[in-house]
Design an enzyme around this catalytic site. Structure first.
Site, PDB file in Angstrom:
ATOM      1  N   ASP A 292      60.332  49.968  34.009  1.00 51.75           N
ATOM      2  CA  ASP A 292      60.376  48.693  34.728  1.00 51.75           C
ATOM      3  C   ASP A 292      59.531  47.674  33.987  1.00 51.75           C
ATOM      4  OD1 ASP A 292      61.190  46.995  36.788  1.00 51.75           O
ATOM      5  OD2 ASP A 292      59.469  47.478  38.045  1.00 51.75           O
TER       6      ASP A 292
ATOM      7  N   ASP B 119      49.816  50.691  35.377  1.00 48.64           N
ATOM      8  CA  ASP B 119      50.254  51.998  35.852  1.00 48.64           C
ATOM      9  C   ASP B 119      51.694  52.237  35.411  1.00 48.64           C
ATOM     10  OD1 ASP B 119      51.290  51.724  39.351  1.00 48.64           O
ATOM     11  OD2 ASP B 119      51.918  50.590  37.616  1.00 48.64           O
TER      12      ASP B 119
END
Length: 333
Positions: free
Chosen positions: A209, A226
């Site tokens: 993403d 993250d």
């Protein structure tokens, strides 16, 4: 894979996550909080910066219940630690008492060191080359082994099932239902054709993403905070969302990114033919993601336009325009 949710009747996922729960979780991890809790921008999970007595604040992430298995979360953590061990700028979870994944009141959570940065603009060729180096290094590590528990980029899940979820609900205005079904069906067919034309492209561990909102930039360059959406997929999935503008601008940007990328990892130019297919996949998936999360009170508050007919009018129009983009020849460098 994450589970789907209906539009109504689903339990509010974070109903029991109070400030006291957050502070107690940080205490359980071995820290001494000073009472300051700041909610950070996150919709899929809940993320907080927690102040500590005579120490730098930490960031604690509470995973959305039911989304990932424990094995999948641990595999995310292991990948982050592997990248950090290779001196690649990814913020990995802290290992506390031999573990990275803890639990508080039924919520799995992890604690991270706080890292700052700014939104990357990537306006200069030098910045794009640096971004390419970062991703090339990440993918070089990502190619050394395979995920066992993380998802794989899959047209059936991200497009077919996503479109079915939208059609099975009452999201679309009546006058757009048939049009959406036709356009989404045509897009899915074109997406499949693009992957067939590319052939058996290499699949590796990727971020999954990689849009600019998931990247922080400092004087030393980019880093990810993250890897919540890490998956198995083609390298292009981590590159195309960094592109913006006209076809000529896309060509120039991709040339710069690959100049840096290929200093560390190989890139198969056949994947250039996947850019618009991956964009279409994300467009279909994103609308279904919002629909699946609508039972979470944070979503109607953050995305109030989603339930309005105008959103769906614009969405169907954009999907139609994307059909035209898929008819264009692949980008050539």
């Amino acid at each position: 894979m994450e589970q789907g949710f209906t539009r109504s009747g689903a339990e509010t996922p974070y109903a029991r996550l109070t400030p006291d729960t957050v502070i107690q979780a940080v205490e359980r991890a071995g820290f001494v909080p000073d009472g300051r809790v700041l909610a950070l921008n996150s919709y899929e999970n809940r993320v907080y910066q927690v102040g500590l007595e005579e120490a730098t604040p930490v960031v604690v992430k509470f995973y959305r219940p039911g989304r990932w298995s424990r094995a999948a979360i641990l595999e995310e953590h292991a990948f982050a630690l592997e990248l950090a061990g290779a001196e690649i700028p990814v913020v990995a979870p802290l290992v506390l008492g031999g573990a990275t994944l803890l639990e508080a009141d039924g919520y799995p959570y992890a604690v991270y060191p706080r890292r700052g940065g700014r939104w990357p603009d990537l306006d200069s060729g030098d910045d794009r080359i640096l971004m390419g180096r970062f991703l090339g290094r990440m993918h070089r590590v990502g190619a050394t082994r395979q995920f066992e528990h993380r998802p794989t980029l899959d047209v059936e899940v991200m497009a077919v099932q996503a479109a079915e979820f939208v059609l099975d609900g009452d999201w679309l205005p009546d006058y757009q239902v048939e049009r959406y079904a036709d356009v989404a069906g045509s897009l899915i067919e074109r997406i499949r054709r693009a992957f067939e034309a590319a052939g058996p492209v290499r699949r590796l561990r990727i971020h999954g993403d990689c849009h600019r909102g998931n990247i922080l930039w400092t004087e030393q360059g980019p880093h990810f905070v993250d890897l919540d959406d890490c998956m198995t997929g083609p390298a292009m999935q981590d590159l195309w969302m960094l592109l913006a503008g006209s076809r000529e601008e896309l060509r120039r940007q991709m040339t710069d990114i690959l100049e840096g990328y290929e200093q560390f990892a190989e890139f198969d130019r056949v994947e250039l033919g996947l850019i618009e297919a991956l964009r279409a996949l994300r467009m279909i998936h994103y609308a279904a993601w919002l629909a699946r999360r609508w039972h979470d009170p944070a979503f109607p508050k953050a995305f109030p336009w989603f339930a309005a007919p105008r959103y769906w009018d614009d969405h169907v129009r954009q999907l139609t325009e994307q059909l035209e983009a898929l008819d264009e020849p692949p980008l050539r460098l």
